[in-house]
Design a protein around this motif. Structure first.
Motif, PDB file in Angstrom:
ATOM      1  N   SER A 124       0.804  -1.224   0.000  1.00 57.02           N
ATOM      2  CA  SER A 124       0.000   0.000   0.000  1.00 57.02           C
ATOM      3  C   SER A 124       0.833   1.268   0.000  1.00 57.02           C
ATOM      4  CB  SER A 124      -0.923   0.015   1.230  1.00 57.02           C
ATOM      5  OG  SER A 124      -1.747  -1.130   1.277  1.00 57.02           O
ATOM      6  N   LEU A 125       2.115   1.159   0.347  1.00 55.17           N
ATOM      7  CA  LEU A 125       2.944   2.355   0.500  1.00 55.17           C
ATOM      8  C   LEU A 125       4.111   2.331  -0.486  1.00 55.17           C
ATOM      9  CD1 LEU A 125       3.095   2.460   4.402  1.00 55.17           C
ATOM     10  CD2 LEU A 125       1.769   3.986   2.931  1.00 55.17           C
ATOM     11  N   PRO A 126       4.591   3.506  -0.892  1.00 56.24           N
ATOM     12  CA  PRO A 126       5.775   3.546  -1.768  1.00 56.24           C
ATOM     13  C   PRO A 126       7.018   3.116  -1.004  1.00 56.24           C
ATOM     14  CG  PRO A 126       5.111   5.762  -1.131  1.00 56.24           C
ATOM     15  CD  PRO A 126       4.032   4.847  -0.652  1.00 56.24           C
ATOM     16  N   GLU A 127       8.044   2.745  -1.739  1.00 54.89           N
ATOM     17  CA  GLU A 127       9.280   2.213  -1.162  1.00 54.89           C
ATOM     18  C   GLU A 127       9.866   3.134  -0.098  1.00 54.89           C
ATOM     19  OE1 GLU A 127      12.628  -0.221  -0.566  1.00 54.89           O
ATOM     20  OE2 GLU A 127      10.851  -0.664  -1.778  1.00 54.89           O
ATOM     21  N   GLU A 128       9.829   4.441  -0.340  1.00 50.70           N
ATOM     22  CA  GLU A 128      10.491   5.376   0.570  1.00 50.70           C
ATOM     23  C   GLU A 128       9.723   5.591   1.876  1.00 50.70           C
ATOM     24  OE1 GLU A 128       7.988   7.736  -2.376  1.00 50.70           O
ATOM     25  OE2 GLU A 128       9.408   6.062  -2.436  1.00 50.70           O
ATOM     26  N   GLU A 129       8.525   5.012   2.008  1.00 48.97           N
ATOM     27  CA  GLU A 129       7.743   5.167   3.238  1.00 48.97           C
ATOM     28  C   GLU A 129       7.557   3.855   3.988  1.00 48.97           C
ATOM     29  OE1 GLU A 129       4.029   7.003   2.297  1.00 48.97           O
ATOM     30  OE2 GLU A 129       4.922   8.825   1.483  1.00 48.97           O
ATOM     31  N   ARG A 130       8.020   2.752   3.426  1.00 45.73           N
ATOM     32  CA  ARG A 130       7.745   1.450   4.035  1.00 45.73           C
ATOM     33  C   ARG A 130       8.492   1.229   5.340  1.00 45.73           C
ATOM     34  NH1 ARG A 130       8.348  -2.098  -1.521  1.00 45.73           N
ATOM     35  NH2 ARG A 130       6.587  -1.141  -2.622  1.00 45.73           N
ATOM     36  N   GLY A 131       9.733   1.673   5.409  1.00 46.35           N
ATOM     37  CA  GLY A 131      10.518   1.443   6.618  1.00 46.35           C
ATOM     38  C   GLY A 131       9.882   2.077   7.837  1.00 46.35           C
ATOM     39  N   LEU A 132       9.437   3.324   7.718  1.00 47.74           N
ATOM     40  CA  LEU A 132       8.781   3.996   8.842  1.00 47.74           C
ATOM     41  C   LEU A 132       7.506   3.260   9.232  1.00 47.74           C
ATOM     42  CD1 LEU A 132       8.496   6.341  10.825  1.00 47.74           C
ATOM     43  CD2 LEU A 132       7.357   7.643   9.001  1.00 47.74           C
ATOM     44  N   ALA A 133       6.728   2.831   8.225  1.00 49.51           N
ATOM     45  CA  ALA A 133       5.487   2.110   8.519  1.00 49.51           C
ATOM     46  C   ALA A 133       5.769   0.797   9.243  1.00 49.51           C
ATOM     47  CB  ALA A 133       4.720   1.844   7.222  1.00 49.51           C
ATOM     48  N   LEU A 134       6.794   0.077   8.801  1.00 48.55           N
ATOM     49  CA  LEU A 134       7.166  -1.163   9.485  1.00 48.55           C
ATOM     50  C   LEU A 134       7.633  -0.876  10.905  1.00 48.55           C
ATOM     51  CD1 LEU A 134       9.088  -2.946   6.569  1.00 48.55           C
ATOM     52  CD2 LEU A 134       6.868  -3.620   7.515  1.00 48.55           C
ATOM     53  N   GLY A 135       8.330   0.242  11.095  1.00 52.04           N
ATOM     54  CA  GLY A 135       8.767   0.624  12.430  1.00 52.04           C
ATOM     55  C   GLY A 135       7.599   0.907  13.355  1.00 52.04           C
ATOM     56  N   ILE A 136       6.591   1.626  12.848  1.00 55.58           N
ATOM     57  CA  ILE A 136       5.391   1.905  13.644  1.00 55.58           C
ATOM     58  C   ILE A 136       4.660   0.613  13.974  1.00 55.58           C
ATOM     59  CG2 ILE A 136       3.119   3.013  13.576  1.00 55.58           C
ATOM     60  CD1 ILE A 136       4.425   5.241  11.903  1.00 55.58           C
ATOM     61  N   ASN A 137       4.588  -0.289  12.994  1.00 53.42           N
ATOM     62  CA  ASN A 137       3.956  -1.586  13.219  1.00 53.42           C
ATOM     63  C   ASN A 137       4.643  -2.353  14.348  1.00 53.42           C
ATOM     64  OD1 ASN A 137       4.035  -4.700  12.491  1.00 53.42           O
ATOM     65  ND2 ASN A 137       2.139  -3.899  11.636  1.00 53.42           N
ATOM     66  N   MET A 138       5.956  -2.391  14.323  1.00 50.77           N
ATOM     67  CA  MET A 138       6.698  -3.124  15.353  1.00 50.77           C
ATOM     68  C   MET A 138       6.672  -2.381  16.686  1.00 50.77           C
ATOM     69  SD  MET A 138       9.702  -5.229  13.610  1.00 50.77           S
ATOM     70  CE  MET A 138       9.439  -6.364  14.951  1.00 50.77           C
ATOM     71  N   ALA A 139       6.575  -1.057  16.658  1.00 49.93           N
ATOM     72  CA  ALA A 139       6.427  -0.303  17.905  1.00 49.93           C
ATOM     73  C   ALA A 139       5.121  -0.673  18.600  1.00 49.93           C
ATOM     74  CB  ALA A 139       6.473   1.199  17.621  1.00 49.93           C
ATOM     75  N   SER A 140       4.073  -0.914  17.820  1.00 45.49           N
ATOM     76  CA  SER A 140       2.797  -1.364  18.391  1.00 45.49           C
ATOM     77  C   SER A 140       2.958  -2.735  19.038  1.00 45.49           C
ATOM     78  CB  SER A 140       1.720  -1.429  17.299  1.00 45.49           C
ATOM     79  OG  SER A 140       1.539  -0.175  16.699  1.00 45.49           O
TER      80      SER A 140
END
Length: 463
Positions: A124-140
């Motif tokens: 759902s997200l472009p390559e340059e935004e995936r790392g932050l999204a994965l980080g938020i996911n793991m922070a949860s």
């Protein structure tokens, strides 16, 4: 993707990532109270805790592949529904059997959620935004695990353990509503393929036998089951090579070396870290004289301190080579394990707390870029499989970490109670475990570096 849709996507992913670790951690603390209410013996208590992990480990990869075929959003949403149903059953359970069944069902839901959440974000997200999204996911995930310890103790002591499960119902409901009304479309890039049911059955059986075998090591029963699991895995590989629509394309592991090495690095890294929390819980109570709530608060504080690092790591993996960020995380963990290896009964609290923080901080830094690296080795139509594969490696690494710890404690202390006379033996076993974990962590460093070199070599050849 517009800002509002991105916010809903991150919130949906966070709901799914929070629930399972919250209930797992809370159950660990509340289990003595639950056992008194439901009349559980020690075996029933063990299976109540392990039913979740068994179901999740067995079904992660099949559910990831099912997401590629039938739709990532659909499988994720079914996972949230199972979370809701299983939490309701657990909260209302009147017998140990019903509670164990509910926890197994939660594990099935977790296989659906964790087998698809990384794919959902990456698709759902472009390559340059995936790392932050994965980080938020793991922070949860970290936050759920941390607050689960606190909630389990509070509910069991001052209210009822049933509230631990029932309080998750609004969160699961929120996730389901947002998926239905705020996340349009579907991602089924392998639609038209057939789900390999025989392969899923063979792999699930092999993983089940392996997990049970690891818990029985170093005894003869554990060794027999581990040998049986290897034979079952070989049978699975043979079956997959002859399948027209394989569950796992086995050629990925020798035809796509960066994918193989990245997955193995995750397995080896988590083999070196997961049991550290367990060891420090014992260390704080036996060696430092903390009571159980005090030790729990210390672990809660250190887990929460690592949460911002997960998000920062995700952002860094968007800006720099993800493997370099993972290498930094593994190096920080290695520093913490080195401090653990030289800890003694007379080591000060600053020494031991620095070791704990560095191990947790390294894990927080390592995880988001490691996941991004695995998914970056695959085409989009295999993101569901990749998401479930890396999560299965993490879960198997957790099991290996606990098996190593159990065998070391059994070697030094045996089946005896850990009383003050055994404290020196406990410290010796902790030192040995720390050295073994350090070697595994250094191995993960080598694997991450090798996966990066192999990927650059293949890209050069393709130019």
């Amino acid at each position: 993707m517009n800002i509002s849709k991105k916010t809903y996507l991150l919130l949906i992913s966070a709901c799914g990532s929070f629930l399972a670790p919250f209930m797992v951690a809370g159950l660990v603390v509340a289990l003595p109270s639950i056992s008194r209410d439901l009349g559980m013996d020690a075996v029933a208590m063990g299976w109540t805790a392990n039913a979740f992990f068994l179901a999740a480990a067995m079904l992660l990869i099949p559910m990831g592949r099912a997401a590629d075929i039938f739709g990532v959003k659909r499988i994720f949403n079914w996972g949230l529904r199972l979370y809701f149903l299983s939490a309701l059953l657990a909260g209302l359970a009147q017998t140990a059997a019903v509670l164990m069944g509910a926890r197994f069902l939660t594990g099935v839901g977790a296989a659906m959620v964790f087998g698809t959440s990384y794919a959902l974000l990456s698709l759902s997200l472009p390559e340059e935004e995936r790392g932050l999204a994965l980080g938020i996911n793991m922070a949860s995930n970290f936050t759920g695990f941390s607050f689960g310890f606190l909630a389990g103790g509070l509910f069991a002591s001052y209210f009822t353990w049933r509230a631990l499960f029932l309080c998750t119902l609004p969160i699961a409901m929120l996730g389901m509503v947002l998926v239905r009304y705020r996340l349009p479309g579907e991602c089924a890039l392998a639609g038209g393929s057939r789900l390999d049911i025989p392969g899923a059955g063979a792999l699930s059986l092999a993983v089940m036998v392996m997990i049970v075998g690891l818990s029985g090591l170093p005894g003869p029963r554990g060794l027999i089951l581990m040998a049986s699991s290897i034979l079952l895995l070989l049978l699975f590989v043979w079956q997959e090579r002859s399948s027209t629509s394989p569950l796992v394309q086995v050629r990925l592991f020798w035809g796509n070396r960066p994918f193989a090495l990245s997955n193995v690095s995750v397995l080896v890294f988590f083999s070196s870290t997961f049991a550290v929390i367990f060891l420090f819980s014992l260390y704080l109570q036996y060696i430092r004289g903390f009571d159980a709530p005090g030790a729990g608060l210390v672990l809660l504080a250190f887990n929460l301190a690592a949460v911002p690092l997960v998000i920062v790591s995700g952002r860094l993996s968007d800006r720099y080579n993800p493997r370099q960020v993972s290498l930094a995380g593994a190096a920080v963990t290695a520093a913490g394990l080195t401090l653990m290896a030289v800890m003694g009964p007379d080591s000060g609290m600053p020494h031991s707390m620095a070791a704990l923080f560095l191990v947790l901080a390294g894990g927080a830094i390592f995880s988001p870029p490691a996941i991004k690296s695995v998914l970056g080795c695959l085409p989009r139509e295999m993101y569901g499989l990749g998401s479930s594969m890396v999560e299965a490696m993490r879960l198997l690494g957790n099991a290996v970490s606990m098996a190593v710890t159990t065998m070391a404690l059994a070697y030094y202390i045996g089946s005896q109670k850990i009383d003050p006379e055994k404290y020196p033996l406990f410290m010796q076993s902790m030192g040995l475990i720390s050295v073994l974990f350090l070697l595994l962590c250094l191995g993960s460093l080598v694997l991450v570096a090798a996966s990066g070199r192999r990927r650059r070599t293949e890209q050069t050849r393709g130019q």
